[in-house]
Design a protein around this motif. Structure first.
Motif, PDB file in Angstrom:
ATOM      1  N   VAL A 125      50.024  36.195  43.609  1.00  0.00           N
ATOM      2  CA  VAL A 125      49.186  37.145  44.361  1.00  0.00           C
ATOM      3  C   VAL A 125      48.322  37.961  43.402  1.00  0.00           C
ATOM      4  N   LEU A 126      48.918  38.415  42.285  1.00  0.00           N
ATOM      5  CA  LEU A 126      48.148  39.178  41.290  1.00  0.00           C
ATOM      6  C   LEU A 126      47.022  38.338  40.703  1.00  0.00           C
ATOM      7  N   GLU A 127      47.339  37.059  40.460  1.00  0.00           N
ATOM      8  CA  GLU A 127      46.313  36.144  39.934  1.00  0.00           C
ATOM      9  C   GLU A 127      45.169  35.978  40.939  1.00  0.00           C
ATOM     10  N   LEU A 128      45.534  35.818  42.227  1.00  0.00           N
ATOM     11  CA  LEU A 128      44.510  35.697  43.272  1.00  0.00           C
ATOM     12  C   LEU A 128      43.666  36.968  43.369  1.00  0.00           C
ATOM     13  N   LYS A 129      44.348  38.118  43.270  1.00  0.00           N
ATOM     14  CA  LYS A 129      43.652  39.402  43.330  1.00  0.00           C
ATOM     15  C   LYS A 129      42.651  39.515  42.176  1.00  0.00           C
ATOM     16  N   LYS A 130      43.075  39.098  40.996  1.00  0.00           N
ATOM     17  CA  LYS A 130      42.211  39.156  39.809  1.00  0.00           C
ATOM     18  C   LYS A 130      40.981  38.264  40.001  1.00  0.00           C
ATOM     19  N   ARG A 131      41.223  37.045  40.543  1.00  0.00           N
ATOM     20  CA  ARG A 131      40.113  36.117  40.769  1.00  0.00           C
ATOM     21  C   ARG A 131      39.150  36.662  41.836  1.00  0.00           C
ATOM     22  N   LEU A 132      39.736  37.298  42.843  1.00  0.00           N
ATOM     23  CA  LEU A 132      38.902  37.876  43.905  1.00  0.00           C
ATOM     24  C   LEU A 132      38.020  38.998  43.354  1.00  0.00           C
ATOM     25  N   GLU A 133      38.610  39.808  42.487  1.00  0.00           N
ATOM     26  CA  GLU A 133      37.837  40.898  41.866  1.00  0.00           C
ATOM     27  C   GLU A 133      36.699  40.317  41.017  1.00  0.00           C
ATOM     28  N   LYS A 176      28.147  40.709  43.307  1.00  0.00           N
ATOM     29  CA  LYS A 176      27.310  41.908  43.115  1.00  0.00           C
ATOM     30  C   LYS A 176      26.222  41.635  42.088  1.00  0.00           C
ATOM     31  N   ARG A 177      26.593  40.940  41.046  1.00  0.00           N
ATOM     32  CA  ARG A 177      25.630  40.645  39.987  1.00  0.00           C
ATOM     33  C   ARG A 177      24.519  39.736  40.505  1.00  0.00           C
ATOM     34  N   ILE A 178      24.911  38.758  41.285  1.00  0.00           N
ATOM     35  CA  ILE A 178      23.913  37.816  41.822  1.00  0.00           C
ATOM     36  C   ILE A 178      23.027  38.528  42.845  1.00  0.00           C
ATOM     37  N   SER A 179      23.693  39.298  43.757  1.00  0.00           N
ATOM     38  CA  SER A 179      22.889  39.984  44.767  1.00  0.00           C
ATOM     39  C   SER A 179      21.947  40.982  44.106  1.00  0.00           C
ATOM     40  N   GLY A 180      22.384  41.620  43.046  1.00  0.00           N
ATOM     41  CA  GLY A 180      21.499  42.551  42.333  1.00  0.00           C
ATOM     42  C   GLY A 180      20.352  41.803  41.688  1.00  0.00           C
ATOM     43  N   ARG A 231      33.924  28.967  42.774  1.00  0.00           N
ATOM     44  CA  ARG A 231      35.072  29.823  42.432  1.00  0.00           C
ATOM     45  C   ARG A 231      35.743  30.374  43.686  1.00  0.00           C
ATOM     46  N   VAL A 232      34.909  30.774  44.660  1.00  0.00           N
ATOM     47  CA  VAL A 232      35.481  31.309  45.902  1.00  0.00           C
ATOM     48  C   VAL A 232      36.267  30.233  46.630  1.00  0.00           C
ATOM     49  N   ALA A 257      35.280  37.450  41.509  1.00  0.00           N
ATOM     50  CA  ALA A 257      34.287  36.885  42.442  1.00  0.00           C
ATOM     51  C   ALA A 257      33.401  37.995  43.012  1.00  0.00           C
ATOM     52  N   GLU A 258      34.013  39.139  43.330  1.00  0.00           N
ATOM     53  CA  GLU A 258      33.244  40.269  43.881  1.00  0.00           C
ATOM     54  C   GLU A 258      32.222  40.787  42.856  1.00  0.00           C
ATOM     55  N   VAL A 259      32.661  40.862  41.594  1.00  0.00           N
ATOM     56  CA  VAL A 259      31.748  41.301  40.519  1.00  0.00           C
ATOM     57  C   VAL A 259      30.592  40.326  40.395  1.00  0.00           C
ATOM     58  N   LEU A 260      30.903  39.048  40.467  1.00  0.00           N
ATOM     59  CA  LEU A 260      29.887  38.003  40.343  1.00  0.00           C
ATOM     60  C   LEU A 260      28.902  38.066  41.512  1.00  0.00           C
TER      61      LEU A 260
END
Length: 200
Positions: free
Chosen positions: A149-157, A164-168, A193-194, A159-162
């Motif tokens: 679960v921690l690994e999934l959470k890390k990957r999700l974070e 934001k970077r793309i949308s920006g 990745r998602v 993905a969210e950063v990525l």
């Protein structure tokens, strides 16, 4: 002929007289035997005193079997009939054997009870060990899932950063250093990745 008849008659009288004598002797012998039997019965019936019993018990403690020489010696010391001493030893030996059997039975019963109790303890320990092993395996599974679960959470974070970077990057002007092809490539990478995160 008269002489022979007299001899025959006197011979018959002698035989009758001998028969009477032998019968009377037999009666006397029977009386004597009966009298002796009464004396024997009195000796047999005579109850042992406490001292005699103590003495016999002491000798029985030394040796359970009674040999004939020892029997006669004991009988003479106690003023008893040897047969009475022999019977006392037989009875006492039977009592002793019964007591030994009772003691052996009690010892065996005690050992059996101990084994049953030990078996119950071992059974309880086995149940406790099984429960502990199950709990331990469950704990290991929970720890592994927590890591997952921690690994999934890390990957999700990530993905969210990525995202934001793309949308920006997409919101910037056309003169931006990023080309459309570069943005599309990064978007594809993000989607990949998602998808991995979702599959996991």
């Amino acid at each position: 002929m008269g002489m022979s008849g007299d001899k025959l008659h006197s011979g018959t009288l002698d035989q009758i007289q001998d028969l009477r004598l032998s019968r009377s002797e037999a009666k006397v012998k029977r009386r004597r035997k009966k009298a002796r039997g009464d004396v024997d019965m009195e000796v047999k019936k005579r109850r042992l005193t406490d001292e005699q019993v103590k003495f016999l018990e002491l000798n029985f403690g030394e040796e359970k079997k009674l040999e004939s020489g020892r029997k006669i010696h004991l009988a003479s010391e106690l003023s008893l009939d040897p047969k009475q001493v022999s019977v006392w030893f037989q009875n006492r030996r039977a009592q002793w054997k019964n007591k030994q059997m009772e003691e052996d039975y009690m010892n065996l019963k005690s050992m059996h009870d101990s084994v049953v109790v030990e078996k119950c303890h071992l059974k309880n320990e086995e149940i406790n060990y099984t429960q502990f092993s199950t709990l331990n395996r469950t704990r290991q599974l929970l720890v592994a899932r927590q890591h997952h679960v921690l690994e999934l959470k890390k990957r999700l974070e990530e993905a969210e950063v990525l995202i934001k970077r793309i949308s920006g990057g997409m919101g910037s002007s056309p003169s931006s250093s990023f080309s459309n092809n570069g943005v599309e490539g990064e978007a594809d990478q993000l989607m990949y990745r998602v998808n991995i995160v979702i599959m996991v």
